[in-house]
Design a protein around this motif. Structure first.
Motif, PDB file in Angstrom:
ATOM      1  N   MET A 169      -0.600   9.531 -14.977  1.00  0.00           N
ATOM      2  CA  MET A 169      -0.280  11.110 -14.820  1.00  0.00           C
ATOM      3  C   MET A 169       1.214  11.051 -14.132  1.00  0.00           C
ATOM      4  N   ASN A 170       1.685   9.859 -13.892  1.00  0.00           N
ATOM      5  CA  ASN A 170       2.915   9.891 -13.286  1.00  0.00           C
ATOM      6  C   ASN A 170       3.070  10.437 -11.914  1.00  0.00           C
ATOM      7  N   MET A 171       1.850  10.318 -11.342  1.00  0.00           N
ATOM      8  CA  MET A 171       1.962  10.525  -9.933  1.00  0.00           C
ATOM      9  C   MET A 171       2.880   9.595  -9.020  1.00  0.00           C
ATOM     10  N   THR A 172       3.726  10.274  -8.049  1.00  0.00           N
ATOM     11  CA  THR A 172       4.765   9.593  -7.440  1.00  0.00           C
ATOM     12  C   THR A 172       3.790   8.909  -6.254  1.00  0.00           C
ATOM     13  N   VAL A 173       3.657   7.819  -6.121  1.00  0.00           N
ATOM     14  CA  VAL A 173       2.913   7.257  -5.026  1.00  0.00           C
ATOM     15  C   VAL A 173       4.015   7.169  -3.799  1.00  0.00           C
ATOM     16  N   VAL A 174       3.819   7.955  -2.685  1.00  0.00           N
ATOM     17  CA  VAL A 174       4.526   7.837  -1.518  1.00  0.00           C
ATOM     18  C   VAL A 174       4.133   6.998  -0.248  1.00  0.00           C
ATOM     19  N   ASP A 175       2.966   6.867  -0.436  1.00  0.00           N
ATOM     20  CA  ASP A 175       2.257   6.002   0.782  1.00  0.00           C
ATOM     21  C   ASP A 175       1.004   5.475   0.081  1.00  0.00           C
ATOM     22  N   GLN A 176       0.682   4.202   0.713  1.00  0.00           N
ATOM     23  CA  GLN A 176      -0.682   3.465   0.402  1.00  0.00           C
ATOM     24  C   GLN A 176      -0.852   2.617   1.793  1.00  0.00           C
ATOM     25  N   GLN A 177      -2.012   2.692   1.906  1.00  0.00           N
ATOM     26  CA  GLN A 177      -2.608   1.841   3.250  1.00  0.00           C
ATOM     27  C   GLN A 177      -3.858   1.291   3.074  1.00  0.00           C
ATOM     28  N   LEU A 178      -3.734   0.071   3.407  1.00  0.00           N
ATOM     29  CA  LEU A 178      -5.215  -0.884   3.465  1.00  0.00           C
ATOM     30  C   LEU A 178      -5.583  -0.913   5.070  1.00  0.00           C
ATOM     31  N   PHE A 179      -6.720  -0.497   5.059  1.00  0.00           N
ATOM     32  CA  PHE A 179      -7.182  -0.578   6.454  1.00  0.00           C
ATOM     33  C   PHE A 179      -8.641  -1.448   6.416  1.00  0.00           C
ATOM     34  N   ASP A 180      -8.416  -2.767   6.866  1.00  0.00           N
ATOM     35  CA  ASP A 180      -9.410  -3.568   6.557  1.00  0.00           C
ATOM     36  C   ASP A 180     -10.277  -3.990   8.158  1.00  0.00           C
ATOM     37  N   TRP A 181     -10.999  -4.903   7.831  1.00  0.00           N
ATOM     38  CA  TRP A 181     -11.878  -5.389   9.039  1.00  0.00           C
ATOM     39  C   TRP A 181     -12.533  -4.145   9.528  1.00  0.00           C
ATOM     40  N   THR A 182     -12.986  -3.011   8.775  1.00  0.00           N
ATOM     41  CA  THR A 182     -13.744  -1.866   9.368  1.00  0.00           C
ATOM     42  C   THR A 182     -14.839  -1.876   8.304  1.00  0.00           C
ATOM     43  N   ALA A 183     -15.996  -2.710   8.554  1.00  0.00           N
ATOM     44  CA  ALA A 183     -17.269  -2.826   7.722  1.00  0.00           C
ATOM     45  C   ALA A 183     -18.351  -1.839   8.098  1.00  0.00           C
ATOM     46  N   LEU A 184     -18.640  -1.464   9.460  1.00  0.00           N
ATOM     47  CA  LEU A 184     -19.809  -0.901  10.122  1.00  0.00           C
ATOM     48  C   LEU A 184     -19.308   0.840   9.670  1.00  0.00           C
ATOM     49  N   PRO A 185     -20.636   1.307   9.173  1.00  0.00           N
ATOM     50  CA  PRO A 185     -20.356   3.014   9.037  1.00  0.00           C
ATOM     51  C   PRO A 185     -19.692   3.808  10.097  1.00  0.00           C
ATOM     52  N   ALA A 186     -18.626   4.639   9.932  1.00  0.00           N
ATOM     53  CA  ALA A 186     -17.879   5.345  10.631  1.00  0.00           C
ATOM     54  C   ALA A 186     -17.375   4.840  11.944  1.00  0.00           C
ATOM     55  N   THR A 187     -17.148   3.327  12.208  1.00  0.00           N
ATOM     56  CA  THR A 187     -16.519   2.816  13.194  1.00  0.00           C
ATOM     57  C   THR A 187     -15.010   3.103  13.267  1.00  0.00           C
ATOM     58  N   VAL A 188     -14.472   3.736  12.011  1.00  0.00           N
ATOM     59  CA  VAL A 188     -12.886   3.969  12.184  1.00  0.00           C
ATOM     60  C   VAL A 188     -12.749   5.150  13.202  1.00  0.00           C
ATOM     61  N   VAL A 189     -13.677   6.024  13.670  1.00  0.00           N
ATOM     62  CA  VAL A 189     -13.420   6.929  14.479  1.00  0.00           C
ATOM     63  C   VAL A 189     -13.226   6.137  15.759  1.00  0.00           C
ATOM     64  N   LEU A 190     -13.409   4.996  16.027  1.00  0.00           N
ATOM     65  CA  LEU A 190     -12.980   4.532  17.224  1.00  0.00           C
ATOM     66  C   LEU A 190     -11.753   3.730  17.395  1.00  0.00           C
ATOM     67  N   LYS A 191     -11.104   3.870  16.047  1.00  0.00           N
ATOM     68  CA  LYS A 191      -9.754   3.181  16.014  1.00  0.00           C
ATOM     69  C   LYS A 191      -8.595   4.118  15.701  1.00  0.00           C
ATOM     70  N   SER A 192      -8.000   4.548  16.763  1.00  0.00           N
ATOM     71  CA  SER A 192      -7.048   5.798  17.010  1.00  0.00           C
ATOM     72  C   SER A 192      -5.620   5.230  15.937  1.00  0.00           C
ATOM     73  N   GLU A 193      -5.658   4.041  16.029  1.00  0.00           N
ATOM     74  CA  GLU A 193      -4.127   3.828  15.062  1.00  0.00           C
ATOM     75  C   GLU A 193      -4.367   3.897  13.778  1.00  0.00           C
ATOM     76  N   MET A 194      -5.759   3.778  13.236  1.00  0.00           N
ATOM     77  CA  MET A 194      -6.002   3.933  11.890  1.00  0.00           C
ATOM     78  C   MET A 194      -5.924   5.470  11.597  1.00  0.00           C
TER      79      MET A 194
END
Length: 319
Positions: A169-194
């Motif tokens: 669809m020719n979407m313009t990708v303006v950002d992409q981010q890989l958040f790794d080492w985040t395996a356990l459910p919902a633990t990202v709420v503890l990672k403010s930088e993410m």
């Protein structure tokens, strides 16, 4: 302006949390936001019938899929209606969630911007007034941000496959981010930088939509490819020649300090699959080769007979 969040993970787990954080950022910038959870939908796989492409190229039609008994029309309408999209997926076996690939297959050729432009021109040149042509919403610019969430660093194909979803669809990708080492459910709420990074992504999508798409800026990792910022390349016959695995642009792989960069000529750049010029070139190739009827087509029914009678399909027994 509407920003759609498409999440492909579990309810209220890492991917959905990051997508919602991004939507909160977009909402801060004045966007109307909505979220769809792909696992709530029933999407059948593409059968490869090519009916959508033939309909576009031969009849100047809508390119609509012939599969009607699932939820594809629902998500198709949501994507066509949005001005920006935030796509998030957990990573399973180095790639995004499989349902996203199923949806990608259904939206691939049928939603290719160049193909729909060709169909529109066919209608105009032939004076076709009957039947419906491509949805006019197909032609508006869209900004996209991609979010991938992995439990380790086995995530090589994560962002490239998310990029491919945005490609037709020719979407313009303006950002992409890989958040790794985040395996356990919902633990990202503890990672403010993410969380902060996801919110910035959503804000950037909304801000991009308020300006001409030609002025869009990209804020994600630079990658190796200068066109789509992918870091996955296929080496050619010599170690210097390479092909971007996402946008297909060809170039020369060169060392740039401790990293690599793909040097691309303007002529080759024009053939990138993320550019309209490259999409039109691909469409021309299809018409010249894959979609051009073989003069021996009438022989197919006879030649296929031996395959019809060879083996029967193994299936589970019905209870």
């Amino acid at each position: 302006m509407k920003v759609l969040g498409l999440t492909c993970g579990r309810k209220l787990s890492n991917t959905e949390i990051l997508v919602k954080e991004a939507l909160m950022g977009a909402e801060e910038m004045g966007a109307e936001v909505e979220i769809v959870r792909l696992m709530d939908l029933h999407i059948k796989p593409c059968t490869g019938c090519n009916a959508c492409v033939i309909n576009l190229f031969e009849k100047g039609g809508s390119g609509d899929c012939v599969i009607k008994d699932d939820d594809f029309a629902f998500i198709d309408d949501k994507i066509l209606d949005c001005d920006g999209i935030i796509i998030g997926s957990p990573i399973y076996e180095k790639t995004p969630q499989g349902l996203l690939k199923v949806l990608n297959d259904r939206m691939g050729p049928s939603h290719d911007l160049a193909f729909r432009i060709i169909a529109k021109k066919i209608r105009e040149e032939r004076g076709i007034t009957k039947g419906s042509g491509p949805d006019e919403r197909s032609f508006k610019p869209r900004a996209a941000a991609l979010i991938a969430v992995g439990g380790s660093d086995w995530t090589t194909l994560a962002l490239p496959l998310l990029q491919i979803f945005a490609l037709p669809m020719n979407m313009t990708v303006v950002d992409q981010q890989l958040f790794d080492w985040t395996a356990l459910p919902a633990t990202v709420v503890l990672k403010s930088e993410m969380l902060q990074r996801a919110r910035r992504s959503g804000r950037h999508v909304a801000q991009t939509m308020q300006e001409p798409i030609e002025e869009a800026t990209y804020i994600g990792p630079q990658g190796i490819c200068p066109v789509c910022h992918s870091s996955v390349v296929e080496l050619g016959k010599t170690s210097e020649k390479a092909l971007c695995a996402v946008c297909g642009v060809k170039g020369t792989l060169k060392a740039d300090g401790d990293a690599y960069a793909l040097a691309v000529t303007e002529e080759d750049r024009a053939l990138s699959h993320v550019l309209l010029s490259g999409k039109f070139h691909h469409g021309d190739d299809l018409k010249k080769f894959s979609l051009k009827p073989d003069p021996r087509m009438q022989e197919i029914p006879e030649r296929i007979k031996k395959y019809k009678s060879y083996l029967t399909y193994s299936k589970p027994e019905k209870a």
